[in-house]
Motif scaffolding. Sequence first.
Motif, PDB file in Angstrom:
ATOM      1  N   ASP A   3       8.649  47.886 -21.794  1.00 41.08           N
ATOM      2  CA  ASP A   3       7.475  48.317 -21.771  1.00 41.08           C
ATOM      3  C   ASP A   3       7.071  47.569 -20.670  1.00 41.08           C
ATOM      4  O   ASP A   3       5.990  46.395 -20.843  1.00 41.08           O
ATOM      5  CB  ASP A   3       5.883  47.638 -22.772  1.00 41.08           C
ATOM      6  CG  ASP A   3       5.082  49.057 -22.944  1.00 41.08           C
ATOM      7  OD1 ASP A   3       5.314  50.245 -22.010  1.00 41.08           O
ATOM      8  OD2 ASP A   3       4.581  49.065 -23.823  1.00 41.08           O
ATOM      9  N   THR A  48       9.057  52.469 -20.634  1.00 42.80           N
ATOM     10  CA  THR A  48       7.750  52.900 -20.305  1.00 42.80           C
ATOM     11  C   THR A  48       6.915  52.458 -19.546  1.00 42.80           C
ATOM     12  O   THR A  48       7.372  50.727 -19.321  1.00 42.80           O
ATOM     13  CB  THR A  48       7.071  53.126 -21.903  1.00 42.80           C
ATOM     14  OG1 THR A  48       7.546  51.598 -22.305  1.00 42.80           O
ATOM     15  CG2 THR A  48       7.975  53.696 -22.869  1.00 42.80           C
ATOM     16  N   PHE A  50       2.579  51.559 -18.421  1.00 45.60           N
ATOM     17  CA  PHE A  50       0.823  52.251 -18.277  1.00 45.60           C
ATOM     18  C   PHE A  50       0.450  51.516 -17.872  1.00 45.60           C
ATOM     19  O   PHE A  50       0.630  50.142 -17.073  1.00 45.60           O
ATOM     20  CB  PHE A  50       0.789  50.978 -19.822  1.00 45.60           C
ATOM     21  CG  PHE A  50       0.776  50.327 -19.925  1.00 45.60           C
ATOM     22  CD1 PHE A  50       0.287  49.361 -20.107  1.00 45.60           C
ATOM     23  CD2 PHE A  50       2.452  49.618 -20.132  1.00 45.60           C
ATOM     24  CE1 PHE A  50      -0.066  47.627 -20.390  1.00 45.60           C
ATOM     25  CE2 PHE A  50       2.472  47.765 -20.198  1.00 45.60           C
ATOM     26  CZ  PHE A  50       1.179  47.468 -20.157  1.00 45.60           C
ATOM     27  N   ASP A  61      -1.149  55.391 -20.523  1.00 47.83           N
ATOM     28  CA  ASP A  61       0.482  56.032 -20.170  1.00 47.83           C
ATOM     29  C   ASP A  61       0.307  56.219 -18.993  1.00 47.83           C
ATOM     30  O   ASP A  61      -0.191  57.350 -18.512  1.00 47.83           O
ATOM     31  CB  ASP A  61       1.062  56.171 -21.894  1.00 47.83           C
ATOM     32  CG  ASP A  61       1.307  55.263 -22.759  1.00 47.83           C
ATOM     33  OD1 ASP A  61       1.414  54.110 -22.054  1.00 47.83           O
ATOM     34  OD2 ASP A  61       0.720  55.743 -24.454  1.00 47.83           O
TER      35      ASP A  61
END
Length: 94
Positions: A3, A48, A50, A61
């Motif tokens: 992330d 991911t 963000f 996001d």
Amino acid sequence: MADCEITCITKPHPSSAHEHISHVGDPRVPWKWPREQVVASIEAKTNTFFVRDSQTGKRADVGVVRAAGKAPYLRTYADGVWTDNLLSLNQCPI
């Protein structure tokens, strides 16, 4: 899957409001990837990405937008709305 927080962007002409972002990154870690690599990673669900709002600290996001006849580009998505948080980030150091 990692992330990854994006804290900076690179555009070919930094003052242009209409140019696509070419790279995103975070110099604190450090990392800097081309837009195409981030798009591929998001679509493959390997990472991911963000950003955090500088005033509220709220997470937004990053997703991929595919418009007909245009190259895919990155855009933030927060509270069910596509936003432009990426464009408010500082330029990445060289």
